[in-house]
Design an enzyme around this catalytic site. Structure first.
Site, PDB file in Angstrom:
ATOM      1  N   ASP A 142       1.103   5.591   0.335  1.00 38.36           N
ATOM      2  CA  ASP A 142       0.458   6.746   0.951  1.00 38.36           C
ATOM      3  C   ASP A 142       0.013   7.762  -0.090  1.00 38.36           C
ATOM      4  OD1 ASP A 142       0.503   6.057   3.628  1.00 38.36           O
ATOM      5  OD2 ASP A 142       2.478   6.932   3.996  1.00 38.36           O
ATOM      6  N   ARG A 150       0.834  -1.197   0.000  1.00 41.22           N
ATOM      7  CA  ARG A 150       0.000   0.000   0.000  1.00 41.22           C
ATOM      8  C   ARG A 150       0.870   1.248   0.000  1.00 41.22           C
ATOM      9  NH1 ARG A 150      -3.143  -0.092   5.008  1.00 41.22           N
ATOM     10  NH2 ARG A 150      -1.377  -1.325   5.772  1.00 41.22           N
ATOM     11  N   TYR A 170      11.811   0.575  -4.137  1.00 38.29           N
ATOM     12  CA  TYR A 170      11.366   1.951  -4.283  1.00 38.29           C
ATOM     13  C   TYR A 170      12.551   2.832  -4.659  1.00 38.29           C
ATOM     14  CZ  TYR A 170       6.998   0.861  -1.784  1.00 38.29           C
ATOM     15  OH  TYR A 170       5.785   0.351  -1.407  1.00 38.29           O
ATOM     16  N   ARG A 215      10.454   6.945   3.455  1.00 32.57           N
ATOM     17  CA  ARG A 215      10.589   8.398   3.512  1.00 32.57           C
ATOM     18  C   ARG A 215      11.344   8.859   4.749  1.00 32.57           C
ATOM     19  NH1 ARG A 215       4.518   9.622   3.030  1.00 32.57           N
ATOM     20  NH2 ARG A 215       5.147  11.773   3.475  1.00 32.57           N
TER      21      ARG A 215
END
Length: 308
Positions: A59, A57, A132, A220
């Site tokens: 954000d 999932r 990522y 992040r």
């Protein structure tokens, strides 16, 4: 025969999306989400609600170049999707879903492909790793306006070599509590398989991370810590020191610096060969119980991949 009693087919759906105008992946009331639109499109073409399971999932504002989903449909729905064509059920579903998404105004979602897979495939639990990237433009970079939507801007010059050095010290199996937003009954233990910091031909800093899974805000927050190293606010040893303190039981680790969502892109999800899908999913579900410091089975909201 009722729809519930019919045999079902599992479909793997590969897609990507521009996260700018989404409130994340997960379906939410009164909010535009990727899952909400995908499932609305599936209901349009299948004639009944269809639930999806996603590999990871994301954000609000986070993009995905290659995301993976699985869903189950009945034989009757599969037959209806194929119609009189000679297409496979995967090809038929992908083509019809593209049309439904256009009708829904979702031109920021791209359906790459769909294919029928064995029921042992689980988009979430059978995954081996997720990858990522995070892009940063600093004063030494050329900020391409066409890439600005997925590039974060730093006003300070960043030392990418120091950031890379710091990244190499946090590889492996660790408690990433200093760089996660913990959730009840979840573990912050993860295996960071790769983390590199480089500059591309236009001077953009690209942070490339691959892990078995990521905790909430982990990517992040890790990028935020590396940026502190890049500005000189932290020594290159600080991220590893914070992790070591967490593993020693220290919970007074200071605030996290979470970088803006739009610089983050989900690039790829890796799966084992089909013969290993079931065993991999079973190991993933059970593994967190046996890791040092892990809580109870995290369930659907925490493992193996929470919102990034």
């Amino acid at each position: 025969m009722s729809a519930e009693a019919e045999s079902r087919r599992r479909i793997r759906l590969d897609l990507g999306y521009r996260g700018t105008d989404f409130h994340g992946w997960a379906r939410q009331p009164e909010a535009r989400t990727v899952q909400g639109l995908i499932e609305a499109g599936l209901e349009m073409i299948c004639g009944t609600p269809v639930r999806t399971v996603v590999a990871g999932r994301t954000d609000a504002g986070v993009h995905a170049r290659r995301q993976v989903v699985h869903l189950d449909i009945t034989d009757a729905i599969a037959t209806r999707l194929i119609g009189r064509s000679d297409r496979t059920v995967g090809d038929a579903l992908a083509a019809r879903l593209r049309g439904a998404l256009r009708h829904l105004g979702a031109d920021d979602i791209v359906v790459h492909a769909a294919s029928e897979v064995d029921a042992a495939f689980d988009a979430r639990f059978a995954a081996v790793s997720r990858r990522y990237t995070y892009r940063i433009a600093d004063p030494g970079s050329f900020l391409d306006p066409l890439a600005a939507g997925h590039t974060t801007v730093s006003k300070e010059r960043l030392d990418s070599a120091a950031m890379h050095t710091a990244a190499q010290e946090i590889l492996g199996l660790h408690d990433f509590l200093p760089f996660c937003k913990p959730r009840p009954e979840s573990t912050t233990i993860r295996t960071l398989l790769e983390c590199s910091v480089t500059r591309d031909a236009e001077g953009i800093i690209v942070i490339d991370l691959r892990a078995d899974a990521f905790c909430h805000h982990m990517v992040r927050a890790l990028v935020g810590g590396l940026m502190k190293v890049g500005t000189g606010a932290w020594p290159a040893t600080r991220p590893a020191e914070l992790i070591a303190r967490a593993e020693a039981g220290d919970t007074d680790l200071g605030p996290m610096f979470v970088t803006p969502a739009h610089g983050l892109v989900m690039e790829h999800v890796e799966y084992p060969p089909p013969r290993e899908w079931r065993a991999r999913a079973e190991r993933t579900r059970a593994r967190r119980d046996t890791e040092p410091g892990a809580g109870p089975d995290p369930g659907a909201d925490a493992s193996p991949d929470a919102s990034v």
